[in-house]
Design a protein around this motif. Structure first.
Motif, mmCIF file in Angstrom:
data_model
loop_
_atom_site.group_PDB
_atom_site.id
_atom_site.type_symbol
_atom_site.label_atom_id
_atom_site.label_comp_id
_atom_site.label_asym_id
_atom_site.label_seq_id
_atom_site.Cartn_x
_atom_site.Cartn_y
_atom_site.Cartn_z
ATOM 1 N N GLY A 13 -20.960 -68.443 27.326
ATOM 2 C CA GLY A 13 -20.753 -68.211 25.900
ATOM 3 C C GLY A 13 -21.801 -67.281 25.322
ATOM 4 O O GLY A 13 -21.493 -66.384 24.524
ATOM 5 N N THR A 14 -23.055 -67.467 25.733
ATOM 6 C CA THR A 14 -24.140 -66.615 25.241
ATOM 7 C C THR A 14 -23.972 -65.181 25.718
ATOM 8 O O THR A 14 -24.069 -64.228 24.928
ATOM 9 C CB THR A 14 -25.507 -67.175 25.712
ATOM 10 N N VAL A 15 -23.700 -65.028 27.013
ATOM 11 C CA VAL A 15 -23.505 -63.680 27.565
ATOM 12 C C VAL A 15 -22.263 -63.040 26.941
ATOM 13 O O VAL A 15 -22.277 -61.870 26.538
ATOM 14 C CB VAL A 15 -23.398 -63.721 29.108
ATOM 15 N N GLY A 16 -21.201 -63.799 26.828
ATOM 16 C CA GLY A 16 -19.972 -63.295 26.227
ATOM 17 C C GLY A 16 -20.176 -62.839 24.796
ATOM 18 O O GLY A 16 -19.699 -61.776 24.393
ATOM 19 N N THR A 17 -20.913 -63.638 24.023
ATOM 20 C CA THR A 17 -21.188 -63.271 22.629
ATOM 21 C C THR A 17 -22.005 -61.984 22.567
ATOM 22 O O THR A 17 -21.726 -61.100 21.745
ATOM 23 C CB THR A 17 -21.920 -64.412 21.909
ATOM 24 N N ALA A 18 -22.998 -61.859 23.448
ATOM 25 C CA ALA A 18 -23.807 -60.630 23.473
ATOM 26 C C ALA A 18 -22.936 -59.418 23.791
ATOM 27 O O ALA A 18 -23.084 -58.363 23.170
ATOM 28 C CB ALA A 18 -24.933 -60.764 24.502
ATOM 29 N N LEU A 19 -22.023 -59.567 24.728
ATOM 30 C CA LEU A 19 -21.144 -58.456 25.085
ATOM 31 C C LEU A 19 -20.154 -58.127 23.969
ATOM 32 O O LEU A 19 -19.851 -56.950 23.722
ATOM 33 C CB LEU A 19 -20.393 -58.756 26.385
ATOM 34 N N VAL A 20 -19.661 -59.157 23.285
ATOM 35 C CA VAL A 20 -18.733 -58.940 22.176
ATOM 36 C C VAL A 20 -19.436 -58.201 21.034
ATOM 37 O O VAL A 20 -18.813 -57.445 20.293
ATOM 38 C CB VAL A 20 -18.120 -60.272 21.699
ATOM 39 N N VAL A 21 -20.741 -58.390 20.907
ATOM 40 C CA VAL A 21 -21.516 -57.657 19.890
ATOM 41 C C VAL A 21 -21.845 -56.249 20.401
ATOM 42 O O VAL A 21 -21.693 -55.264 19.671
ATOM 43 C CB VAL A 21 -22.803 -58.423 19.528
ATOM 44 N N ALA A 22 -22.280 -56.123 21.647
ATOM 45 C CA ALA A 22 -22.698 -54.829 22.196
ATOM 46 C C ALA A 22 -21.522 -53.866 22.358
ATOM 47 O O ALA A 22 -21.667 -52.660 22.115
ATOM 48 C CB ALA A 22 -23.392 -55.022 23.546
ATOM 49 N N GLY A 23 -20.378 -54.371 22.763
ATOM 50 C CA GLY A 23 -19.222 -53.513 23.009
ATOM 51 C C GLY A 23 -18.822 -52.676 21.796
ATOM 52 O O GLY A 23 -18.722 -51.444 21.893
ATOM 53 N N PRO A 24 -18.588 -53.290 20.650
ATOM 54 C CA PRO A 24 -18.217 -52.498 19.475
ATOM 55 C C PRO A 24 -19.325 -51.526 19.033
ATOM 56 O O PRO A 24 -19.017 -50.446 18.526
ATOM 57 C CB PRO A 24 -17.948 -53.558 18.394
ATOM 58 N N VAL A 25 -20.577 -51.897 19.245
ATOM 59 C CA VAL A 25 -21.667 -50.966 18.918
ATOM 60 C C VAL A 25 -21.550 -49.727 19.801
ATOM 61 O O VAL A 25 -21.685 -48.592 19.322
ATOM 62 C CB VAL A 25 -23.049 -51.638 19.080
ATOM 63 N N MET A 26 -21.268 -49.929 21.077
ATOM 64 C CA MET A 26 -21.099 -48.795 21.984
ATOM 65 C C MET A 26 -19.880 -47.962 21.587
ATOM 66 O O MET A 26 -19.933 -46.730 21.624
ATOM 67 C CB MET A 26 -20.992 -49.277 23.431
#
Length: 167
Positions: A13-26
């Motif tokens: 969940g933590t890794v997934g949340t980080a990726l869900v935040v990082a992806g749109p920034v990218m």
């Protein structure tokens, strides 16, 4: 549910949340960078000529250079013109020839200037093309990270039960 499943769910969940935040920034940064490249290329007001293009570049006739692929094509056009103007020699080769002859050959000095300007313009266009490819990569990775992140969050939700009334 045992503690290892709970910890795995929390980690996913933590890794997934980080990726869900990082992806749109990218995604945002990739799109913004691509717009900057387009704006800068358009500001240069480079247009393919209506005559004199090699057959492989004929599709670009009269077109403005505003994208990475167009920048690459124009760099290839410059490469061909430079080869004709310098007899296929580079700035460094012409400079060596000029210095070997004492440095006062006006024809070689002008050719060296032509080579320098042409190679500099070509390098700038190739840099724009490479930056364009990087924006494609960043945007694609952003989309992929968003998808992977969402999948990890969904998996974490399946592994980690929400609050229960059991003690």
């Amino acid at each position: 549910m045992d503690g290892s499943h709970r910890r795995a769910g929390t980690l996913l969940g933590t890794v997934g949340t980080a990726l869900v935040v990082a992806g749109p920034v990218m995604l945002w940064r990739g799109r913004k960078a691509r717009k900057e490249i387009r704006t800068e290329l358009a500001a240069q007001k480079i247009t393919f000529p209506h005559h004199g293009l090699p057959a492989e570049l004929a599709a670009y006739t009269g077109r403005r250079v505003e994208t990475g692929p167009e920048a690459h094509a124009y760099a290839e056009f410059i490469k061909g013109n430079l080869a004709l103007a310098t007899g296929g020699r580079t700035y460094a080769e012409i400079t060596a020839e000029l210095h070997a002859g004492g440095g006062d050959d006006e024809k070689l000095a002008k050719m060296r200037q032509t080579a320098f300007m042409g190679q500099s313009l070509r390098a700038s266009l190739m840099s724009a093309c490479q930056a364009w490819h990087l924006t494609t990569l960043v945007t694609g990775l952003g989309a992929a990270l968003t998808g992977v992140g969402a999948a990890l969050v969904a998996t974490a939700d399946a592994l980690t039960p929400r609050s229960s009334n059991r003690s």
